[in-house]
Design a protein around this motif. Structure first.
Motif, short mmCIF file in Angstrom:
data_model
loop_
_atom_site.label_atom_id
_atom_site.label_comp_id
_atom_site.label_asym_id
_atom_site.label_seq_id
_atom_site.Cartn_x
_atom_site.Cartn_y
_atom_site.Cartn_z
N LEU A 16 -62.05 -36.71 -64.01
CA LEU A 16 -60.74 -36.54 -63.68
C LEU A 16 -60.37 -35.67 -62.42
N TRP A 17 -61.27 -34.52 -62.31
CA TRP A 17 -61.10 -33.70 -61.23
C TRP A 17 -61.27 -34.46 -59.90
N ALA A 18 -62.18 -35.11 -60.02
CA ALA A 18 -62.69 -35.99 -58.72
C ALA A 18 -61.59 -36.91 -58.46
N ALA A 19 -60.91 -37.51 -59.23
CA ALA A 19 -59.94 -38.34 -59.25
C ALA A 19 -58.55 -37.88 -58.62
N LEU A 20 -58.27 -36.51 -58.98
CA LEU A 20 -57.23 -35.85 -58.42
C LEU A 20 -57.37 -35.23 -57.23
N ARG A 21 -58.49 -34.92 -56.76
CA ARG A 21 -58.87 -34.17 -55.53
C ARG A 21 -58.93 -35.41 -54.65
N GLY A 22 -59.04 -36.65 -54.81
CA GLY A 22 -58.96 -37.82 -54.05
C GLY A 22 -57.31 -38.14 -53.69
N GLN A 25 -55.10 -32.69 -50.65
CA GLN A 25 -56.08 -31.87 -49.80
C GLN A 25 -56.07 -30.50 -50.55
N ALA A 26 -55.26 -30.18 -51.47
CA ALA A 26 -55.56 -28.72 -52.14
C ALA A 26 -56.69 -28.70 -52.82
N ARG A 27 -57.51 -27.73 -52.82
CA ARG A 27 -58.53 -27.34 -53.40
C ARG A 27 -58.32 -26.99 -54.92
N ILE A 28 -58.52 -28.11 -55.59
CA ILE A 28 -58.51 -28.16 -57.09
C ILE A 28 -59.67 -28.53 -57.86
N GLY A 29 -59.95 -27.92 -58.75
CA GLY A 29 -61.13 -28.33 -59.66
C GLY A 29 -62.53 -28.24 -59.09
N LEU A 30 -62.67 -26.99 -58.45
CA LEU A 30 -63.80 -27.00 -57.36
C LEU A 30 -65.41 -26.32 -58.47
N GLY A 31 -65.05 -25.87 -59.68
CA GLY A 31 -66.01 -25.68 -60.40
C GLY A 31 -66.46 -24.21 -59.99
#
Length: 260
Positions: A16-22, A25-31
């Motif tokens: 889900l985070w990978a789909a949102l990051r696509g 360009q905001a840095r989200i869900g980086l772990g």
């Protein structure tokens, strides 16, 4: 002992985070790795910070911009800021035209003058300004050609007021390198002001398009169409800024963005 490494096995949450990051360009869900960012993302953040600093301090190359405007007359001017450090410390000087350069500006009955200003990102100007000038000029009435393009060094948005007033242009479109962020160091802004008055025009008198930087930002063709429509509407209304509304413009018209 707890393993601080991020699991390499895809999960529903990671996908889900990978789909949102696509989609941003905001840095989200980086772990995280322990209590910190994973090393890869930390290095990416440091690289973005370095790119932003480089964008601010890289020198403006008017020859490079002029070469992209083949066949278009250009004029070069400076602000009252003598160097980059002064420009950054004294924003007021970047808004004023150098007296010597003002005396050399031509005058005419021009409808609009384009001012290409380095602002806070010369990179944005080098990469996007000439293409936007060409795209916008192609949409303007052919019977009222724009003034020569003015390339302005150590310049901020309000310097365009001084230039347009000195040249006798009814309107000015300032293309300026915007303040770089951590996800964009090449963002170009466009500020339209109708009947500008040096020292009297305020930010409320301008219309702004920001984040012009295809393919990740506003495309040239879209920005040019919006600028041409705003200019037509400004002529009809007799002014620009907060009073200028065009319902046909969506996503980028208006007065959003802060002048540099």
């Amino acid at each position: 002992m707890t393993n601080s490494r991020i699991s390499q096995v895809p999960t529903a949450e990671s996908e889900l985070w990978a789909a949102l990051r696509g989609r941003t360009q905001a840095r989200i869900g980086l772990g995280r790795a322990g209590s910190a960012l994973p090393t890869r993302h930390r290095l990416e953040l440091q690289a973005a910070h370095a790119a932003a600093r480089d964008a601010v301090h890289s020198p403006f190359e008017p020859d490079a911009v002029a070469a992209q405007l083949t066949g278009t007359p250009v004029i070069r001017v400076r602000s009252a800021a003598p160097d980059r450090l002064t420009y950054l410390q004294r924003p007021d000087l970047g808004r004023r035209l150098h007296p010597t350069d003002r005396a050399h500006l031509p005058t005419g009955d021009w409808d609009v003058v384009f001012v290409v200003a380095d602002g806070l990102s010369s990179r944005a100007v080098h990469e996007h300004a000439a293409a936007l000038v060409r795209a916008t000029t192609a949409l303007l009435p052919q019977d009222t050609p724009p003034a020569p393009v003015v390339l302005a060094e150590q310049a901020r948005v309000a310097l365009g007021d001084d230039v347009a007033h000195a040249m006798g242009a009814a309107a000015v479109i300032v293309l300026v390198g915007e303040r770089p962020g951590m996800s964009a160091a090449d963002s170009l802004g466009a500020y339209l002001t109708y009947r500008p008055r040096p020292g009297l025009t305020t930010d409320a008198d301008r219309n702004c398009l920001s984040n012009i930087r295809p393919p990740l930002g506003l495309p040239y063709e879209t920005a040019a169409a919006k600028l041409a429509a705003l200019l037509r509407a400004a002529r009809e209304l007799g002014r620009s800024g907060v009073d200028l509304k065009d319902e046909s413009l969506t996503g980028g018209g208006g007065t959003e963005g802060l002048p540099e």
